[in-house]
Motif scaffolding. Structure first.
Motif, short mmCIF file in Angstrom:
data_model
loop_
_atom_site.label_atom_id
_atom_site.label_comp_id
_atom_site.label_asym_id
_atom_site.label_seq_id
_atom_site.Cartn_x
_atom_site.Cartn_y
_atom_site.Cartn_z
N PRO A 106 -117.77 61.67 23.73
CA PRO A 106 -118.47 60.52 22.98
C PRO A 106 -117.41 59.46 24.32
CG PRO A 106 -116.10 60.89 21.86
CD PRO A 106 -116.90 61.98 22.56
N LYS A 128 -118.92 63.57 17.09
CA LYS A 128 -119.93 63.38 16.31
C LYS A 128 -121.75 63.93 17.46
CE LYS A 128 -120.42 61.16 11.67
NZ LYS A 128 -119.65 59.63 11.48
N PRO A 145 -124.43 63.04 19.18
CA PRO A 145 -124.95 61.71 19.65
C PRO A 145 -126.58 61.89 18.94
CG PRO A 145 -124.16 62.50 21.50
CD PRO A 145 -123.70 63.40 20.83
N TYR A 149 -127.43 49.38 11.44
CA TYR A 149 -127.31 50.16 12.72
C TYR A 149 -126.65 48.96 14.06
CZ TYR A 149 -127.51 55.13 12.83
OH TYR A 149 -127.95 56.52 12.32
N TYR A 166 -123.26 52.68 16.22
CA TYR A 166 -122.90 53.88 15.16
C TYR A 166 -123.27 53.06 13.82
CZ TYR A 166 -119.56 50.03 14.45
OH TYR A 166 -119.20 48.23 13.46
N LYS A 167 -123.44 53.86 12.77
CA LYS A 167 -124.02 53.08 11.49
C LYS A 167 -123.11 52.15 10.04
CE LYS A 167 -127.21 54.01 8.19
NZ LYS A 167 -128.52 55.60 7.53
N ASP A 168 -123.26 50.99 10.16
CA ASP A 168 -122.09 50.22 9.14
C ASP A 168 -122.92 50.24 8.19
OD1 ASP A 168 -121.01 47.97 8.23
OD2 ASP A 168 -121.19 46.66 9.60
N GLU A 169 -121.32 51.34 7.24
CA GLU A 169 -121.29 51.75 6.17
C GLU A 169 -122.08 50.75 5.44
OE1 GLU A 169 -121.51 54.29 5.67
OE2 GLU A 169 -121.11 55.23 7.60
N GLY A 192 -121.37 49.07 18.28
CA GLY A 192 -120.02 48.94 18.94
C GLY A 192 -119.29 47.89 20.21
N ASP A 194 -120.26 52.78 20.88
CA ASP A 194 -121.26 53.72 20.65
C ASP A 194 -122.06 52.74 19.57
OD1 ASP A 194 -121.48 54.75 22.86
OD2 ASP A 194 -119.54 56.32 22.25
N ILE A 210 -115.56 50.83 18.15
CA ILE A 210 -116.10 52.63 18.42
C ILE A 210 -117.66 51.72 20.25
CG2 ILE A 210 -117.88 53.64 17.66
CD1 ILE A 210 -116.31 53.08 15.10
#
Lengths: 298, 513, 329
Positions: free
Chosen positions: B216, B429, B431, B241, B233-236, B244, B231, B229
């Motif tokens: 990363p 994870k 990518p 997405y 990423y998925k906002d829960e 970041g 990169d 972050i």
């Protein structure tokens, strides 16, 4: 037109001062050309991360703990490490082959192109010239190499390089300088076109062969990009590629670090220049013939 | 003049006709070398396996001996291609473009998903699920799972991914009466204490800070990134997405780096440092802390010092642990013959905990190591360098992913740095790769590098740097976000997730045991 | 040419038919075969690949064996025209090569004039030998040399210059810099360094053509001017420069036609931190095609570049015809 050198006499002073400054200017200019190379030469013989202003090939050797002149440890490494001397041999091989093929194709092509009466000769020359201004591009050429199975073969580097339209046109203008009467006479003597080519054209064009041959040799020796694209096996890299590789490698391996990385890099630069340095003074006049010829004709 | 034009046309058409004739045969019938995605039987041995790898023993140190020994042990001929490191990735993609890749290819985590996305890699999930080899019993499955993309395994880990850890000068810590920093404040305090030693001290250094495409992005200097972050990423919460790098948390991270840099706590050359320059600095006794890879490097770094003692410190609480990279994988090209058999007799064999693993870890007996009377082994010197001993043939011994009895014991320093690292590591994870990402991410990472370099070294203000990111980077970032947040993608992900949950849940249980 | 006609008098009387002439030249066709093969395979066959520019063609299309997907039509070109990195690359190509071209002209002409003033034959020869030398180094070597001498070294404070690159050490000693600068990762410095590298390598070589032009100026002109009482400066201004003006223009135009071709000097010298000022079309094509595996798009960029080149060449050709009566190709 006698020029007197006198810095005071008003009749000669301006010219004399000019000569002084001109001389100084060229000394400075030559220094600017030579010092970078000389600096690299010095660094290649000092086995420590010394850059600085030092311009003598003398330095501290951490392996022996002494100050030494002309430390050749990096050169010894290049000569003994197959990863470094093999690319050098590849360079020599491809240079010789490309030069030979290049001269063959240029002379044959040029000899055909000077046949003014030959049907289709105009078409041939347009076909040649068109490639100077238009090409398929990187990917299509790569895919052609793939289709004919030349990938990872040195032929993929040598064959395209041996066909250089600029050099071919240059050769043609040399040939055009050969008096037509010579061809006529030979033809009457029963010489075949091939015979004329071998017995008359080639012997008369020694200067052209030397100068264009040198162009091919320099280009082949300097080639780098084709190796990036077409050559996969590390056993087929040429020296330029290896040199570039030395400069790009971020993770210097720990094996054999008795030699400072910068010393090795400098030595590799010098090694890749040296063969040329030897022949350059002898060939200079041929280069100039080639360029001025091209300039006049272009 | 007219005649000229005519002739030019004639020349062109003649050329085209001739070329088409020439090409016709090839374009028509060629290129149909058939291959099958079916793995075949595991017992159907191929005669020869080809391998393309980067981080392996060099030719001058006996790569050929390795191949010969492999052939002796398994009866399969092995040919290895080792292109130059700097252009390795180009050579890999070009070999796929030429449809003649090696059967097995070493892949870093950056391009493993990209090639998997292109359909170039063989799906080895089934082969892995069905294998009966010893590897299955002794392996740490976390590493295998770390390579799964939507539940599908396209490559097998060579060794642990590893990550960076912060080493500090233990002797300086003791002199200053400091204990391991627990949080950011203490961490900065420690760096200040180092700086107070004066005389050109470099409190913290690292190389590779600008990431050059490694994943990363925040693998180095974790202490400063903390919750940022950098990169996508998925906002829960929203299920969408986000970028970041454009988030406020990242801004704070940049600010922290900048402040520390301006205060002289971070090496002034952090942007351009190479490993070798850092080691030189370490050697001259100027460096207080060095953020670099755990494991073997702890020993190498210690060795490049003339005085003092390095020790790894635990992660500070804000970071939530050091990051373990996605492991480097051996992937198989779809064109490879007898895939199931290669899987068994190469990949599984190399992690068998016995003869195979020994060969793939330490090399050839009596060439790269020798057995002692008590059953332990000793590494022999490199062919080309009698002063150093062989570290590994292909798999780094300290990063092994299996539980096996390595007859060559690890150096305690290496061991302790790895233990320290693994105590609190977080697995990165794989990518995500989709076409839009493949097209834009490389360019976007360049923008990120410029932003980081400029903002941290103070060439521009943080605001200007963020502004630069927004103007230069938004083109790529938006293209990527648009694609990631497209309904088609979100839906596909949900489905994949639903399919994989059952499986991964059981995996988790297995790992916990 | 007149000579030629004399020799071919019999030809003019009765020109043989095309068939007869082709038979007469049959061996020449044989001799052209090797040339034609190389030409067709390596230069014309790839031109067929230009069709990929109108397709989606990535690694996926190769591995899945679907072949290029031509349904996007001009899609690659619309993408290219709206693409930021392409705009940057296009701009950089023009800026870098144009400034370099102008610098080349100015430096080479000035130095050629000065070389021409050297009276001592030996001195002249030595100067020329040394100045031409860097031209024969490859770009890889030139870039390597510059990387070494421009290195910022290991001491960031600049107090200790023994580990600093040559140029930085000089600038630090002279007090021009107070801290070493890593020129190659600095967007502001990179173009300048690149121009300097280009001039270092090519200036000397560039003078040859002007020297040839200078040597062909008739000495009578200067003698006449001297009798008229014109000084050295005036002679240069009114005789020398006008005499080589034609050559200057021709060289300029020839090089103008090639400005899209800048590649290897950048490729071996740039790095990701300075992409914003150094990325040119050809390097961008390389990154998209070879690193990014987007073959269709990469071909589209290449085609765009070729078309622009073609336009530039045609324009140069027309201008050249105006200036000297014949074209450049």
């Amino acid at each position: 037109m006698k020029k007197k050198f006198n810095l005071i006499n008003p009749q000669y002073a301006p010219r004399s001062w000019f000569v002084v400054f001109n001389t100084l200017f060229f000394i400075f200019l030559m220094a600017a050309m030579i010092i970078p190379i000389f600096k690299i030469f010095c660094d290649s013989m000092v086995n420590e991360t010394v850059y600085g202003l030092k311009l003598i090939p003398k330095g501290f050797d951490p392996n022996t703990g002494k100050e030494v002149w002309f430390n050749t440890i990096a050169y010894k490494r290049i000569v003994t490490d197959p990863g470094l001397y093999k690319p050098f041999l590849i360079s020599i091989y491809t240079t010789i082959m490309t030069t030979f093929l290049g001269l063959l194709i240029s002379t044959l092509g040029a000899y055909v192109l000077i046949q003014k009466d030959m049907p289709g000769v105009k078409i041939f020359s347009y076909m040649l010239l068109f490639t100077m201004i238009f090409n398929g591009g990187l990917i299509p050429t790569f895919l052609v190499m793939k289709n004919i199975g030349l990938l990872d073969s040195l032929w993929a580097v040598m064959l395209p390089m041996s066909m250089n339209v600029y050099n071919l046109v240059l050769m043609r203008s040399f040939f055009e300088g050969i008096p037509t009467s010579l061809f006529e006479a030979a033809e009457i003597d029963g010489c075949t076109p091939m015979g004329i080519f071998v017995k008359i054209v080639l012997p008369l064009s020694k200067a052209a062969l030397a100068s264009i041959g040198l162009f091919f040799a320099v280009a082949a020796w300097s080639e780098y990009f084709h190796y990036v694209i077409y050559i996969k096996s590390s056993s087929k890299y040429n020296f330029q590629y290896k040199l570039r590789d030395l400069f790009q490698d971020k993770q210097e391996s720990d094996q054999g670090t008795k030699i400072n990385v910068n010393t090795l890099k400098s030595a590799a630069v010098i090694v890749s220049i040296v063969p040329f340095m030897f022949i350059y003074p002898f060939c200079q006049k041929y280069f100039m013939t080639g360029v001025t010829m091209g300039a006049v004709k272009e | 003049m007219k005649k000229n034009v005519f002739k030019r046309f004639a020349a062109m058409s003649l050329a085209v006709v001739m070329v088409t004739g020439l090409a016709g045969c090839k374009f028509g019938g060629g290129n149909e070398a058939d291959f099958t995605l079916d793995g075949g039987s595991p017992d159907d041995l191929p005669d020869e396996i080809s391998l393309m790898a980067d981080t392996i023993i060099t030719e001058e140190n006996g790569l050929q001996d390795f191949c010969d020994e492999y052939e002796r042990q398994t009866g399969i001929k092995l040919s290895i291609e080792k292109p130059d490191h700097a252009k390795y990735y180009e050579k890999v993609t070009l070999s796929f473009a030429s449809e003649e890749p090696a059967d097995i290819i070493e892949m870093g985590s950056t391009y493993y998903p990209e090639l998997a996305n292109s359909g170039a890699l063989w799906d080895m999930t089934e082969a892995w699920n069905n294998t009966t080899s010893n590897c299955k019993n002794i392996i740490d499955e976390d590493y295998v799972n770390a390579l799964k993309i939507n539940g599908v395994l396209y490559g097998f880990p060579m060794a642990a991914g590893n990550g960076t850890i912060t080493y500090v000068r233990d002797d300086w810590m003791k002199e200053a009466g400091l204990s391991d920093p627990k949080n950011y404040e203490e961490f900065i305090g420690m760096l200040r204490a180092f700086k107070a030693r004066g005389q050109g001290t470099i409190p913290l250094t690292s190389s590779g800070f600008l990431n050059n495409g490694e994943t990363p992005y925040d693998i180095y200097l974790r202490e400063f990134y903390q919750d940022a972050i950098p990169d996508f990423y998925k906002d829960e919460e929203t299920g969408k997405y986000v970028d970041g790098f454009a988030e406020p948390a990242m801004r704070e991270a940049i600010q922290r780096l900048r402040d520390a840099y301006q205060e002289g706590l971070i090496d002034a050359e952090i942007v351009t440092n190479k490993t070798s320059t850092c080691r030189d600095k370490l050697g001259s006794g100027l460096v207080g802390a060095f953020n670099y890879w755990a494991g073997m490097w702890s020993l190498k770094l210690q060795r490049s010092m003339n005085e003092g003692q390095l020790k790894p410190i635990p992660p500070i609480e804000e970071t939530g642990g050091y990051t373990e990279r996605v492991p480097t994988a051996f992937a198989m090209a779809i064109y490879a013959p007898n895939k199931a058999a290669i899987f068994e007799h190469f990949l599984m064999y190399s992690h068998d905990g016995g003869e195979g693993q020994m060969l793939f870890t330490h090399g050839v007996k009596d060439k790269h190591y020798t057995m002692n009377a008590d059953g332990s082994a000793t590494a022999l010197p490199y062919y080309s360098d009698p002063d150093n001993t062989v570290e590994k043939s292909i798999y780094a011994p300290e990063l092994t992913i299996t539980e096996w009895n390595d007859p060559i014991p690890l150096d305690p320093m290496v061991k302790s740095s790895l233990e320290e690292f693994r105590k609190n590591r977080v697995f990165a994870k794989v990518p995500i790769v989709r076409d839009a990402i493949a097209e834009n991410l490389a360019d976007l990472n360049v923008v990120k590098d410029v932003v980081m370099a400029n903002a941290v070294t103070g060439k521009t203000s943080v605001d200007e740097a963020i502004e630069y990111y927004n103007t230069k980077g938004s083109y790529y970032a938006n293209a990527i976000l648009e694609d990631l947040n497209s309904e088609e993608n979100l839906k596909a992900e949900e489905e994949a997730l639903a399919g994989a949950t059952g499986e991964s849940a059981s995996d988790d249980e297995a790992a916990e045991e | 040419m007149a000579n030629n006609n004399d020799n071919f008098d019999h030809v003019i009387v009765k020109k043989p038919s095309v068939g007869q002439r082709m038979f007469k030249y049959r061996y020449f066709y044989l001799m052209f075969i090797p040339v034609a093969i190389v030409l067709l395979i390596f230069y014309y066959w790839p031109m067929l690949g230009i069709r990929y520019a109108f397709s989606t063609f990535k690694l996926k299309q190769i591995t899945l064996r679907t072949g290029p997907d031509y349904s996007i039509g001009l899609g690659n070109f619309t993408r290219l025209l709206s693409s930021d990195p392409f705009h940057a690359a296009f701009k950089n190509t023009i800026v870098l090569s144009f400034i370099n071209l102008v610098l080349a002209m100015v430096c080479s002409v000035a130095i050629a004039l000065l070389i021409n003033e050297i009276q001592n034959a030996w001195g002249k020869k030595i100067v020329q030998t040394v100045l031409y030398l860097p031209h024969f180094l490859s770009w890889v070597v030139a870039a390597s040399i510059f990387m070494l001498i421009l290195s910022a070294g290991t001491d960031a404070t600049g107090a200790d210059t023994s580990n600093t690159g040559f140029i930085n050490a000089i600038l630090l000693q002279l007090g021009i810099l107070d801290k070493p600068v890593d020129f190659l990762t600095e967007s502001k410095a990179w173009p300048t360094v690149w121009y300097i590298m280009n001039r270092w390598k090519e200036t000397g070589w560039g003078t040859i053509i002007y020297l040839a032009a200078l040597s062909s100026i008739s000495p009578d002109l200067y003698e006449a001017a001297e009798i008229d009482g014109a000084g050295r400066m005036k002679q240069t201004w009114y005789i020398t420069i006008p005499s080589i003006m034609n050559t200057i223009l021709v060289v300029f135009i020839l090089n103008l036609a090639k400005i899209m071709n800048v590649f290897e000097s950048v490729f071996v010298f740039y790095n990701s931190l300075v992409y914003d000022v150094s990325d040119v079309i050809q390097t961008y094509t390389y990154r998209v095609g070879i690193v990014g595996n987007d073959y269709g798009y990469s071909t589209a960029i290449g085609l765009f570049k070729s078309v622009v080149s073609l336009i530039l060449v045609s324009a140069s050709d027309i201008i050249s015809k105006k200036i000297r009566g014949y074209g450049i190709v």
